[in-house]
Design a protein around this motif. Sequence first.
Motif, PDB file in Angstrom:
ATOM      1  N   SER A 110      23.525   2.091  62.055  1.00 50.10           N
ATOM      2  CA  SER A 110      22.997   1.624  60.797  1.00 50.10           C
ATOM      3  C   SER A 110      21.704   2.417  60.091  1.00 50.10           C
ATOM      4  N   ILE A 122      14.442  -2.004  65.741  1.00 48.44           N
ATOM      5  CA  ILE A 122      15.320  -3.125  65.673  1.00 48.44           C
ATOM      6  C   ILE A 122      16.727  -2.563  65.576  1.00 48.44           C
ATOM      7  N   LEU A 123      16.886  -1.698  64.846  1.00 46.72           N
ATOM      8  CA  LEU A 123      18.563  -0.793  64.469  1.00 46.72           C
ATOM      9  C   LEU A 123      18.570  -0.231  65.719  1.00 46.72           C
ATOM     10  N   TRP A 124      17.693   0.709  66.428  1.00 48.86           N
ATOM     11  CA  TRP A 124      17.915   1.313  67.499  1.00 48.86           C
ATOM     12  C   TRP A 124      18.434   0.545  68.923  1.00 48.86           C
ATOM     13  N   LEU A 125      17.885  -0.857  68.846  1.00 48.41           N
ATOM     14  CA  LEU A 125      18.320  -1.627  70.021  1.00 48.41           C
ATOM     15  C   LEU A 125      19.498  -2.485  69.581  1.00 48.41           C
ATOM     16  N   THR A 126      19.984  -2.638  68.332  1.00 48.48           N
ATOM     17  CA  THR A 126      21.052  -3.383  67.865  1.00 48.48           C
ATOM     18  C   THR A 126      22.090  -2.988  67.339  1.00 48.48           C
ATOM     19  N   SER A 127      21.806  -1.916  66.406  1.00 51.93           N
ATOM     20  CA  SER A 127      22.865  -1.274  65.417  1.00 51.93           C
ATOM     21  C   SER A 127      22.383   0.280  65.158  1.00 51.93           C
ATOM     22  N   SER A 144      20.340 -15.133  61.167  1.00 54.34           N
ATOM     23  CA  SER A 144      19.870 -13.907  62.025  1.00 54.34           C
ATOM     24  C   SER A 144      18.282 -14.250  62.641  1.00 54.34           C
ATOM     25  N   TRP A 145      17.971 -14.058  63.705  1.00 52.74           N
ATOM     26  CA  TRP A 145      16.727 -14.372  64.034  1.00 52.74           C
ATOM     27  C   TRP A 145      15.741 -13.325  63.857  1.00 52.74           C
ATOM     28  N   VAL A 146      16.379 -12.093  63.595  1.00 49.43           N
ATOM     29  CA  VAL A 146      15.643 -10.695  63.225  1.00 49.43           C
ATOM     30  C   VAL A 146      15.212 -11.126  61.827  1.00 49.43           C
ATOM     31  N   TYR A 204      21.367  -6.175  58.060  1.00 50.37           N
ATOM     32  CA  TYR A 204      20.964  -7.543  58.121  1.00 50.37           C
ATOM     33  C   TYR A 204      20.504  -8.361  56.772  1.00 50.37           C
TER      34      TYR A 204
END
Length: 218
Positions: free
Chosen positions: A97, A89-94, A163-165, A208
Amino acid sequence: MAQPAPAIARTLLWVEFAALYAGAPLAMALFLPGHMLFAALALFSMAGLGLLWRTGGFHWHNLVRGWGRVPWAEVAGIALATLVSGLAILWLTSPDSIFQLLRQRPEFLPVIWIFYPILSALPQELIFRPLFFHRYGPLLPAGQGAIALNAAVFSFAHLMYWSWVVAALTFFGGWVFARAYLMRGFPAAWVLHAVAGNVLFAVGMGAYFYTGNVVRPF
């Protein structure tokens, strides 16, 4: 689960259920300042314990019994799944972080690992597992439906993060924790929740789950 309730008592129980698991999270998401989260959680927990005590018939010693039934292989599995999903998730979004806390404030991570299980995971588990399944048992669907409803209200309780995540992760987590509680007891659910939360913060998902980062969409 509890025995079926008379019609009037059942209606009142539904009202209480809706207020506790829908109204309160919605009000917190709409109006509560982020810095008041733990105070609200403490108040929420005390109210939940009071309702659990008022219900009667709950064996309080079950909260500290059952450590021999903690599924340690499942604990390791959820730690790995949380690590992998958090990284993805972080690789794709942030990407910045990823392991941010470990890189920038490594001395703070042990503090989180000590206090998160006690101050966050424990009160949440009390409200969403023993209280949910014992007091509101007469309202719940049979079998997997009860677990699905539990996961849904657990996810909705995290609406404050907008957040949907967070919604997706907490629904999956709620399903795992509810299943563990019903099959293996309270300690198993608490350990799974504590480990999953600690791994999330270690991997950098505090981006998140930190209330200071919350931005309401209005």
